[in-house]
Design a protein around this motif. Structure first.
Motif, PDB file in Angstrom:
ATOM      1  N   SER A  38       0.866  -1.190  -0.095  1.00 23.45           N
ATOM      2  CA  SER A  38      -0.087  -0.175   0.206  1.00 23.45           C
ATOM      3  C   SER A  38       0.805   1.198  -0.056  1.00 23.45           C
ATOM      4  O   SER A  38       0.394   2.218  -0.686  1.00 23.45           O
ATOM      5  CB  SER A  38      -0.948  -0.099   1.072  1.00 23.45           C
ATOM      6  OG  SER A  38      -2.126  -1.063   0.978  1.00 23.45           O
ATOM      7  N   PHE A  63      -7.688   0.229  -8.990  1.00 20.24           N
ATOM      8  CA  PHE A  63      -6.723  -0.568  -8.984  1.00 20.24           C
ATOM      9  C   PHE A  63      -6.098  -1.262 -10.231  1.00 20.24           C
ATOM     10  O   PHE A  63      -4.830  -1.407 -10.769  1.00 20.24           O
ATOM     11  CB  PHE A  63      -6.391  -1.532  -7.826  1.00 20.24           C
ATOM     12  CG  PHE A  63      -6.556  -0.708  -6.400  1.00 20.24           C
ATOM     13  CD1 PHE A  63      -5.780   0.472  -6.066  1.00 20.24           C
ATOM     14  CD2 PHE A  63      -7.473  -1.247  -5.548  1.00 20.24           C
ATOM     15  CE1 PHE A  63      -5.975   0.958  -4.916  1.00 20.24           C
ATOM     16  CE2 PHE A  63      -7.571  -0.523  -4.327  1.00 20.24           C
ATOM     17  CZ  PHE A  63      -6.716   0.381  -3.992  1.00 20.24           C
TER      18      PHE A  63
ATOM     19  N   LEU B 119      -2.474  -4.942  -1.537  1.00 21.35           N
ATOM     20  CA  LEU B 119      -3.027  -3.391  -1.327  1.00 21.35           C
ATOM     21  C   LEU B 119      -4.094  -3.293  -0.352  1.00 21.35           C
ATOM     22  O   LEU B 119      -4.943  -2.445  -0.415  1.00 21.35           O
ATOM     23  CB  LEU B 119      -3.432  -2.894  -2.773  1.00 21.35           C
ATOM     24  CG  LEU B 119      -2.333  -2.586  -3.881  1.00 21.35           C
ATOM     25  CD1 LEU B 119      -2.980  -1.960  -5.198  1.00 21.35           C
ATOM     26  CD2 LEU B 119      -1.369  -1.865  -3.313  1.00 21.35           C
ATOM     27  N   ALA B 120      -4.102  -4.421   0.556  1.00 21.13           N
ATOM     28  CA  ALA B 120      -5.145  -4.347   1.665  1.00 21.13           C
ATOM     29  C   ALA B 120      -5.418  -3.007   2.141  1.00 21.13           C
ATOM     30  O   ALA B 120      -6.477  -2.411   2.454  1.00 21.13           O
ATOM     31  CB  ALA B 120      -4.852  -5.567   2.484  1.00 21.13           C
ATOM     32  N   GLY B 121      -4.153  -2.232   2.743  1.00 17.07           N
ATOM     33  CA  GLY B 121      -4.165  -1.247   3.591  1.00 17.07           C
ATOM     34  C   GLY B 121      -5.036   0.097   2.681  1.00 17.07           C
ATOM     35  O   GLY B 121      -5.976   0.416   3.238  1.00 17.07           O
ATOM     36  N   ILE B 122      -4.528   0.199   1.575  1.00 15.54           N
ATOM     37  CA  ILE B 122      -5.034   1.386   0.735  1.00 15.54           C
ATOM     38  C   ILE B 122      -6.582   0.927   0.299  1.00 15.54           C
ATOM     39  O   ILE B 122      -7.523   1.805   0.294  1.00 15.54           O
ATOM     40  CB  ILE B 122      -4.124   1.769  -0.449  1.00 15.54           C
ATOM     41  CG1 ILE B 122      -4.715   3.003  -0.851  1.00 15.54           C
ATOM     42  CG2 ILE B 122      -4.167   0.698  -1.267  1.00 15.54           C
ATOM     43  CD1 ILE B 122      -3.744   3.905  -1.646  1.00 15.54           C
ATOM     44  N   SER B 123      -6.860  -0.123   0.170  1.00 11.61           N
ATOM     45  CA  SER B 123      -8.100  -0.589  -0.268  1.00 11.61           C
ATOM     46  C   SER B 123      -9.169  -0.385   0.680  1.00 11.61           C
ATOM     47  O   SER B 123     -10.219  -0.120   0.366  1.00 11.61           O
ATOM     48  CB  SER B 123      -8.039  -2.146  -0.836  1.00 11.61           C
ATOM     49  OG  SER B 123      -7.071  -2.383  -1.495  1.00 11.61           O
ATOM     50  N   LYS B 126      -9.747   3.198   1.115  1.00 13.59           N
ATOM     51  CA  LYS B 126     -10.308   3.876  -0.023  1.00 13.59           C
ATOM     52  C   LYS B 126     -11.675   3.383   0.239  1.00 13.59           C
ATOM     53  O   LYS B 126     -12.803   4.247  -0.023  1.00 13.59           O
ATOM     54  CB  LYS B 126      -9.885   3.334  -1.200  1.00 13.59           C
ATOM     55  CG  LYS B 126     -10.587   3.948  -2.479  1.00 13.59           C
ATOM     56  CD  LYS B 126      -9.942   3.473  -3.972  1.00 13.59           C
ATOM     57  CE  LYS B 126     -10.718   4.128  -4.950  1.00 13.59           C
ATOM     58  NZ  LYS B 126     -11.620   2.849  -5.690  1.00 13.59           N
TER      59      LYS B 126
END
Lengths: 87, 381
Positions: A38, A63, B119-123, B126
């Motif tokens: 991230s 994404f 991308l767990a954190g940003i997903s 978001k």
């Protein structure tokens, strides 16, 4: 305006030198293959905005657009396209 | 028509039998997975601490009086159906001027250390910020969270990210902090008796000075409960553009939850009175003999700030605390330097906000929001 090829080269340079990712192929899935977490992703967004003088809004943050170097290039190219007047 | 929780989020709603990773709304059956994640993220926490965290998260997720299906907590599920990320979301009814605001606080953004290349954190962030709430905020957020929020249009709010700490027993205070950060814990523990003696000497001087001063019998405090605090918060937040909206029941639930966090000590809620039994203010804090008393909320009638603060310090000193700490809220800016307190921004802990409503953001940026650590998540961490 930068050509596609020039944009692609800049994207690769950004990914390689600033993010530290060696991109094997333009279509290598950088997310699925664990090249970016991230925070690196956020860093990449910020660098894309600075390098190409664009703004990436949250609702544009699909994404899927950022999975590959080719996809990132296409996204930047689209952002840099001049807005065509109606009619 | 009742919409499913996921439909309120600007994310791809995935079927239950998913083929790839993604964010979805929390379901009751996710709780064991979240608890497991908690243990992986805090591997050195004593079991009792984890039990309390589990207890608090369960209460927040399952028995929240502000529960709203449109504002769910979120999980990140891997392709194999394993929970690898979690973001707690808790509604907090507020008002901006006279209009109600659907506000939510996010807490405990967690990503499985083994899945951090995803991308767990940003997903999660978001998905959360894309929700239907008018205001999203996070208190005590890490620098990592700040970067995620800012990349998604959120702002950090420096005015609500300042903290103060006041040593009451300087040697004990120093040892307390060094023990948390140093590898020489045993050595520091051995020095505690000498430290206590030095502090006892300092204490004698301090007490002698204070007893002769204005606090000798002029002020007194009384334990209070949610009913009185609800009225006080309502009254004292009237002038703020942005403020929480409590009922006795909801504030009582919140305070009971904050009291479960034993790691900070015993939660105390006291109202302070001055001459002629006139209200001077109130504070909510953790009584913590031998440790630092964390203040969740301190408010005073205009002109009595210094007295309320000094009363709190005296109280904490009597209870054996080595220091007192809290957030430096904007309405206290002038009081602290006057009382010779240092203030600082420890460990880059941030208040973060996200809203499409300019009035709400203006209230945050201008220090016109009645947001204390009670509204925040410090006691959840």
């Amino acid at each position: 305006m930068k050509t596609d090829d020039r944009i692609y080269q800049d994207v690769i340079e950004l990914l390689t030198e600033d993010i530290g990712i060696e991109v094997p192929e333009p279509d290598t899935d950088l997310l699925e293959n664990g090249y970016m977490d991230s925070l690196l992703f956020v860093k990449m967004l910020s660098l894309l905005e600075d390098t190409f003088s664009i703004h990436i809004a949250m609702d544009e943050l699909d994404f899927e657009h950022f999975k590959t170097a080719a996809g990132i290039t296409a996204f930047v190219e689209q952002k840099l396209e001049p807005v065509k007047p109606d009619g | 028509m009742t919409m499913p929780p996921d439909s309120n989020y600007n994310i791809k709603v995935r079927p239950v039998k998913r083929t790839g990773p993604g964010v979805r709304a929390f379901r009751v059956e996710d709780l064991p997975g979240i608890v497991h994640l908690l243990g992986k993220i805090f591997p050195r926490s004593p079991e009792a601490t984890l039990d309390i965290k589990e207890d608090i998260i369960s209460e927040l997720l399952l028995n929240n009086p502000w529960h709203d299906e449109r504002l769910p907590s979120l999980v990140y599920e891997s392709g194999e159906g394993k929970i690898t990320g979690f973001l707690g979301v808790a509604p907090r009814p507020m008002r901006i001027n006279d209009r109600p605001v659907t506000a939510t606080i996010s807490y405990n953004l967690m990503v499985d250390p083994e899945s951090r290349s995803s991308l767990a954190g940003i997903s999660l962030v978001k998905a959360y910020l894309s929700g239907p709430q008018d205001l999203s905020f996070a208190d005590s957020a890490t620098d990592t969270s700040r970067k995620l929020w800012e990349s998604l249009g959120g702002i950090s709010v420096p005015l609500y990210s300042l903290y103060w700490k006041h040593p009451l027993r300087p040697v004990g205070f120093a040892i307390h902090h060094l023990q948390k950060r140093s590898r020489f814990g045993l050595l520091l523990r051995a020095s505690e008796p000498a430290g206590r003696f030095t502090d006892w000497m300092v204490d004698r001087f301090w007490k002698a000075g204070r007893d002769a001063g204005e606090f000798n019998g002029n002020y007194w405090s009384q334990e209070t409960e949610a009913e009185e605090l609800t009225a006080l918060i309502g009254r004292f937040s009237e002038k703020a553009s942005l403020a929480p909206v409590y009922t006795t029941e909801t504030l009582s639930w919140l305070l009971n939850l904050a009291a479960r966090t034993k790691r900070f000590g015993e939660l105390k809620k006291e109202v302070i009175y001055g001459k002629n039994n006139k209200l001077a203010g109130w504070f909510i804090y953790y009584k913590n003999p031998g440790g630092v008393s964390e203040v969740l909320q301190i408010k005073s009638v205009p002109g009595k700030e210094k007295q309320v603060l000094m009363f709190l310090l005296q109280k904490a000193r009597e209870q054996g605390a080595v220091g007192v700490a809290g957030r430096l809220e904007p309405d206290w800016f002038t009081v602290f330097p006057d009382a010779a307190f240092g203030f600082y921004m420890p460990g880059r802990v941030w208040m973060l906000a996200h809203s499409a409503n300019r009035d709400i953001l203006r209230a945050f940026k201008g220090g016109d929001a009645f947001i204390t650590r009670i509204e925040g998540d410090m006691w959840l961490l």
